[in-house]
Design a protein around this motif. Structure first.
Motif, short mmCIF file in Angstrom:
data_model
loop_
_atom_site.label_atom_id
_atom_site.label_comp_id
_atom_site.label_asym_id
_atom_site.label_seq_id
_atom_site.Cartn_x
_atom_site.Cartn_y
_atom_site.Cartn_z
N MET A 1 0.85 -1.18 0.00
CA MET A 1 0.00 0.00 0.00
C MET A 1 0.90 1.24 0.00
O MET A 1 1.87 1.31 0.74
N THR A 2 0.54 2.20 -0.81
CA THR A 2 1.33 3.43 -0.91
C THR A 2 1.07 4.34 0.29
O THR A 2 0.03 4.20 0.96
N PRO A 3 1.97 5.28 0.55
CA PRO A 3 1.73 6.23 1.66
C PRO A 3 0.43 7.00 1.48
O PRO A 3 -0.27 7.27 2.46
N ARG A 4 0.09 7.34 0.26
CA ARG A 4 -1.16 8.06 0.00
C ARG A 4 -2.38 7.20 0.37
O ARG A 4 -3.36 7.69 0.92
N MET A 5 -2.31 5.91 0.06
CA MET A 5 -3.41 5.00 0.40
C MET A 5 -3.53 4.85 1.91
O MET A 5 -4.63 4.81 2.45
N TRP A 6 -2.37 4.74 2.61
CA TRP A 6 -2.40 4.65 4.07
C TRP A 6 -3.02 5.90 4.68
O TRP A 6 -3.81 5.82 5.62
N SER A 7 -2.66 7.05 4.13
CA SER A 7 -3.21 8.31 4.62
C SER A 7 -4.72 8.36 4.44
O SER A 7 -5.45 8.76 5.34
N ALA A 8 -5.19 7.93 3.28
CA ALA A 8 -6.63 7.92 3.01
C ALA A 8 -7.35 6.95 3.96
O ALA A 8 -8.44 7.25 4.46
N LEU A 9 -6.73 5.80 4.22
CA LEU A 9 -7.32 4.82 5.14
C LEU A 9 -7.39 5.39 6.56
O LEU A 9 -8.42 5.26 7.24
N ARG A 10 -6.31 6.05 7.02
CA ARG A 10 -6.32 6.67 8.35
C ARG A 10 -7.40 7.75 8.44
O ARG A 10 -8.10 7.84 9.45
N THR A 11 -7.53 8.55 7.41
CA THR A 11 -8.54 9.61 7.39
C THR A 11 -9.93 9.01 7.47
O THR A 11 -10.77 9.48 8.24
N ARG A 12 -10.17 7.99 6.68
CA ARG A 12 -11.49 7.35 6.70
C ARG A 12 -11.80 6.76 8.07
O ARG A 12 -12.90 6.93 8.59
N ARG A 13 -10.84 6.09 8.68
CA ARG A 13 -11.05 5.51 10.01
C ARG A 13 -11.31 6.59 11.05
O ARG A 13 -12.18 6.44 11.92
N ARG A 14 -10.55 7.67 10.97
CA ARG A 14 -10.74 8.79 11.91
C ARG A 14 -12.13 9.39 11.76
O ARG A 14 -12.83 9.62 12.75
N CYS A 15 -12.57 9.60 10.53
CA CYS A 15 -13.89 10.19 10.29
C CYS A 15 -15.00 9.25 10.74
O CYS A 15 -15.99 9.69 11.33
N ARG A 16 -14.82 7.97 10.48
CA ARG A 16 -15.82 7.00 10.94
C ARG A 16 -15.94 7.00 12.46
O ARG A 16 -17.03 6.95 13.01
N ALA A 17 -14.81 7.08 13.15
CA ALA A 17 -14.82 7.10 14.62
C ALA A 17 -15.50 8.36 15.14
O ALA A 17 -16.30 8.30 16.09
#
Length: 159
Positions: A1-17
């Protein structure tokens, strides 16, 4: 997974929480959610409808010393207005920092407003995050209003 994909995943998890942690009014009302966010933050929050000129943001979050203000276009359809309000609330919930007020609102006296976030484009990470959180909140509001207490929210998963 690219750094950009990791960042998007972290953002999505943060927003969901963040979305999952909100007690949403049923039926949903953005002004009631704003009052809840204000109480949670321990700061006054004022919703300020205004007439707007073409080319300006359809919503602004202004953080002043003693209160926060959401300025939004008054003469728009209710669903669009609700989305604008929730988008600006998402900036507060994500603890985003805006630009110095003199850059976006040069006619204000210096020091009157500390930071301003304008809802214009979504190329900035803070704008994308606020838009994602606003969408998750509104999806959850629709689901909660339609089926409160029956099943886990399909957008946020089990509680």
């Amino acid at each position: 997974m690219t750094p950009r994909m990791w960042s998007a995943l972290r953002t999505r998890r943060r927003c969901r929480a963040i979305a999952a942690g909100l007690d949403l009014p049923v039926p949903f009302d953005a002004a009631e959610l704003a009052a809840t966010v204000a109480r949670r933050r321990g700061r006054p929050l004022e919703l300020m409808p205004t007439d707007w000129r073409s080319g300006l943001p359809c919503g602004l979050l202004v953080t002043a010393e003693q209160a926060d203000y959401i300025v939004y276009v008054a003469d728009i359809p209710p669903l669009h207005r609700e989305h604008i309000l929730v988008h600006e609330l998402a900036h507060l919930l994500c603890a985003h920092h805006g630009t110095a007020s003199g850059e976006l609102l040069p006619h204000l006296p210096p020091g009157l407003a500390g930071r301003v976030l304008g809802r214009t484009v979504y190329s900035e990470p803070q704008e994308r995050e606020a838009e994602l959180l606003a969408s998750l909140i509104l999806q959850r509001a629709v689901w909660t209003g339609a089926s409160a207490g029956r099943r886990p929210d399909p957008f946020l998963g089990p509680s």
